[in-house]
Design a protein around this motif. Structure first.
Motif, PDB file in Angstrom:
ATOM      1  N   ASN A   1      -7.354   0.476   9.931  1.00  0.00           N
ATOM      2  CA  ASN A   1      -7.387  -0.965  10.196  1.00  0.00           C
ATOM      3  C   ASN A   1      -8.069  -1.280  11.529  1.00  0.00           C
ATOM      4  O   ASN A   1      -8.804  -2.256  11.644  1.00  0.00           O
ATOM      5  CB  ASN A   1      -5.964  -1.527  10.178  1.00  0.00           C
ATOM      6  CG  ASN A   1      -5.946  -3.027   9.980  1.00  0.00           C
ATOM      7  OD1 ASN A   1      -6.748  -3.572   9.224  1.00  0.00           O
ATOM      8  ND2 ASN A   1      -5.059  -3.704  10.674  1.00  0.00           N
TER       9      ASN A   1
ATOM     10  N   ILE B   1      -3.006   4.257   8.128  1.00  0.00           N
ATOM     11  CA  ILE B   1      -3.613   2.976   7.729  1.00  0.00           C
ATOM     12  C   ILE B   1      -3.960   2.172   8.986  1.00  0.00           C
ATOM     13  O   ILE B   1      -4.968   1.464   9.047  1.00  0.00           O
ATOM     14  CB  ILE B   1      -2.662   2.157   6.824  1.00  0.00           C
ATOM     15  CG1 ILE B   1      -2.287   2.933   5.573  1.00  0.00           C
ATOM     16  CG2 ILE B   1      -3.276   0.795   6.487  1.00  0.00           C
ATOM     17  CD1 ILE B   1      -3.298   2.978   4.493  1.00  0.00           C
ATOM     18  N   SER B   2      -3.113   2.300   9.988  1.00  0.00           N
ATOM     19  CA  SER B   2      -3.350   1.614  11.259  1.00  0.00           C
ATOM     20  C   SER B   2      -4.677   2.059  11.884  1.00  0.00           C
ATOM     21  O   SER B   2      -5.444   1.243  12.407  1.00  0.00           O
ATOM     22  CB  SER B   2      -2.174   1.896  12.196  1.00  0.00           C
ATOM     23  OG  SER B   2      -2.346   1.207  13.385  1.00  0.00           O
TER      24      SER B   2
ATOM     25  N   ILE C   1       0.826  -1.221   0.000  1.00  0.00           N
ATOM     26  CA  ILE C   1       0.000   0.000   0.000  1.00  0.00           C
ATOM     27  C   ILE C   1       0.855   1.263   0.000  1.00  0.00           C
ATOM     28  O   ILE C   1       1.636   1.505   0.921  1.00  0.00           O
ATOM     29  CB  ILE C   1      -0.925   0.021   1.234  1.00  0.00           C
ATOM     30  CG1 ILE C   1      -1.810  -1.234   1.277  1.00  0.00           C
ATOM     31  CG2 ILE C   1      -1.792   1.266   1.232  1.00  0.00           C
ATOM     32  CD1 ILE C   1      -2.801  -1.252   2.421  1.00  0.00           C
TER      33      ILE C   1
ATOM     34  N   SER D   1      -3.185   2.125  -3.626  1.00  0.00           N
ATOM     35  CA  SER D   1      -3.267   3.124  -2.560  1.00  0.00           C
ATOM     36  C   SER D   1      -4.655   3.117  -1.941  1.00  0.00           C
ATOM     37  O   SER D   1      -5.630   2.764  -2.608  1.00  0.00           O
ATOM     38  CB  SER D   1      -3.001   4.519  -3.130  1.00  0.00           C
ATOM     39  OG  SER D   1      -1.784   4.541  -3.827  1.00  0.00           O
ATOM     40  N   PRO D   2      -4.756   3.559  -0.684  1.00  0.00           N
ATOM     41  CA  PRO D   2      -6.075   3.686  -0.074  1.00  0.00           C
ATOM     42  C   PRO D   2      -6.872   4.812  -0.735  1.00  0.00           C
ATOM     43  O   PRO D   2      -8.086   4.791  -0.763  1.00  0.00           O
ATOM     44  CB  PRO D   2      -5.777   4.018   1.386  1.00  0.00           C
ATOM     45  CG  PRO D   2      -4.409   4.606   1.377  1.00  0.00           C
ATOM     46  CD  PRO D   2      -3.680   3.973   0.231  1.00  0.00           C
TER      47      PRO D   2
ATOM     48  N   ILE E   1       3.093  -1.774   4.115  1.00  0.00           N
ATOM     49  CA  ILE E   1       2.758  -0.344   4.028  1.00  0.00           C
ATOM     50  C   ILE E   1       4.024   0.442   3.720  1.00  0.00           C
ATOM     51  O   ILE E   1       5.031   0.305   4.412  1.00  0.00           O
ATOM     52  CB  ILE E   1       2.170   0.188   5.357  1.00  0.00           C
ATOM     53  CG1 ILE E   1       1.162  -0.780   5.939  1.00  0.00           C
ATOM     54  CG2 ILE E   1       1.608   1.591   5.171  1.00  0.00           C
ATOM     55  CD1 ILE E   1      -0.201  -0.710   5.395  1.00  0.00           C
TER      56      ILE E   1
ATOM     57  N   LEU F   1     -10.102   0.286   0.273  1.00  0.00           N
ATOM     58  CA  LEU F   1      -9.267  -0.840   0.732  1.00  0.00           C
ATOM     59  C   LEU F   1     -10.070  -2.144   0.689  1.00  0.00           C
ATOM     60  O   LEU F   1      -9.546  -3.187   0.295  1.00  0.00           O
ATOM     61  CB  LEU F   1      -8.735  -0.579   2.144  1.00  0.00           C
ATOM     62  CG  LEU F   1      -7.644   0.497   2.224  1.00  0.00           C
ATOM     63  CD1 LEU F   1      -7.367   0.877   3.675  1.00  0.00           C
ATOM     64  CD2 LEU F   1      -6.346   0.027   1.555  1.00  0.00           C
TER      65      LEU F   1
ATOM     66  N   LYS G   1     -11.630   9.699   4.650  1.00  0.00           N
ATOM     67  CA  LYS G   1     -11.430   8.479   5.442  1.00  0.00           C
ATOM     68  C   LYS G   1     -12.380   7.335   5.068  1.00  0.00           C
ATOM     69  O   LYS G   1     -11.953   6.208   4.827  1.00  0.00           O
ATOM     70  CB  LYS G   1     -11.587   8.821   6.930  1.00  0.00           C
ATOM     71  CG  LYS G   1     -11.094   7.737   7.847  1.00  0.00           C
ATOM     72  CD  LYS G   1     -11.191   8.178   9.292  1.00  0.00           C
ATOM     73  CE  LYS G   1     -12.500   7.682   9.854  1.00  0.00           C
ATOM     74  NZ  LYS G   1     -12.645   7.758  11.281  1.00  0.00           N
TER      75      LYS G   1
ATOM     76  N   ASN H   1       2.264   7.087   6.536  1.00  0.00           N
ATOM     77  CA  ASN H   1       1.175   6.359   5.882  1.00  0.00           C
ATOM     78  C   ASN H   1       0.694   5.223   6.794  1.00  0.00           C
ATOM     79  O   ASN H   1      -0.512   5.025   6.982  1.00  0.00           O
ATOM     80  CB  ASN H   1       1.699   5.799   4.552  1.00  0.00           C
ATOM     81  CG  ASN H   1       0.626   5.202   3.661  1.00  0.00           C
ATOM     82  OD1 ASN H   1      -0.545   5.569   3.723  1.00  0.00           O
ATOM     83  ND2 ASN H   1       1.028   4.270   2.810  1.00  0.00           N
TER      84      ASN H   1
ATOM     85  N   MET I   1       0.578  -5.766   9.915  1.00  0.00           N
ATOM     86  CA  MET I   1       1.087  -4.697   9.067  1.00  0.00           C
ATOM     87  C   MET I   1       2.605  -4.652   9.139  1.00  0.00           C
ATOM     88  O   MET I   1       3.162  -4.552  10.221  1.00  0.00           O
ATOM     89  CB  MET I   1       0.516  -3.338   9.528  1.00  0.00           C
ATOM     90  CG  MET I   1      -0.933  -3.150   9.154  1.00  0.00           C
ATOM     91  SD  MET I   1      -1.649  -1.606   9.810  1.00  0.00           S
ATOM     92  CE  MET I   1      -0.363  -0.430   9.474  1.00  0.00           C
TER      93      MET I   1
END
Length: 233
Positions: A190, A186-187, A61, A125-126, A177, A162, A155, A182, A199
């Motif tokens: 998640n 992402i965390s 990602i 990418s997200p 990641i 994702l 968001k 980033n 991750m």
């Protein structure tokens, strides 16, 4: 009905990609597929070449595409130079050089080449569209996390995106990641959406090329050890 390949699903995803949510005034989203018809064409060539199967892949990602990399080619971390010289796909309407692409393809070569790498990994990418920010000197590249309000606006779209990536046939047991900042964001996603089990964070290619060039081989080795799931001992 016949099964759709990984390539078919990615192409379908990209064709339907648009963001119509809120954005702070000073930001804009660019869609490479609408801006240049050749982008859609070369993107399809790329995925048909490397993803024309139904193999499950691991997921790497990035942040969001830059205007000069995936923002032109439609292929993450791939500028027009490497799209042509390594992937064998030429783009007539644009010529781009992007530092992240240089690192990524040097790493891919040492991994075993594009064919082997893309059989194992899917990169995206997200937020798979380019974001730009208005400045005194014009529009500049922006990251989705550069601004608190921007992140809050995008968001939910990112979580949804994702989930769409995962539905392509992604192994969610471990995700890779790119970039520590980033990874922080992402965390958060998640925790909220329970997308990935583990991750693994790697330094972003742009950071390595700009600030750690003398140690580039160390970072390539680090990537390959992580991606091939070998310990550092």
């Amino acid at each position: 009905m016949e099964d759709h390949t990984f390539a078919d699903k990615v192409i379908e995803f990209n064709k339907n990609l648009h963001y119509n949510g809120a954005l702070p005034d000073r930001f804009q989203v660019l869609n490479p597929y609408f801006d240049n018809p050749e982008t859609m064409d070369v993107m399809q060539q790329f995925y048909h070449k490397y993803y024309d199967d139904s193999i499950q892949r691991k997921f790497m990602i990035g942040i969001n595409p830059s205007r000069h990399g995936a923002g032109v080619t439609g292929v993450p971390f791939t500028d027009t130079k490497r799209l042509e010289s390594i992937c064998g796909i030429s783009m007539k309407s644009a010529h781009t050089h992007e530092v992240s692409s240089v690192f990524m393809y040097d790493m891919i070569e040492q991994y075993g080449g594009a064919g082997k790498f893309y059989k194992d990994y899917y990169i995206n990418s997200p937020f798979p569209l380019a974001i730009v920010r208005r400045s005194k000197s014009g529009w500049l590249n922006a990251n989705y996390y550069d601004d608190k309000e921007l992140f809050e606006d995008v968001k939910d779209f990112m979580i949804n995106t994702l989930k769409k990536h995962i539905s392509l046939n992604i192994d969610t047991s471990e995700v890779f990641i790119l970039g520590k900042k980033n990874a922080d964001f992402i965390s958060k996603l998640n925790k909220e959406a329970q997308l990935f089990d583990k991750m693994t964070v790697l330094e972003h290619p742009r950071y390595i090329q700009q600030y750690k060039l003398k140690e580039k081989q160390i970072y390539i080795d680090k990537y390959i050890l992580a991606l091939k799931n070998k310990s550092l001992e």
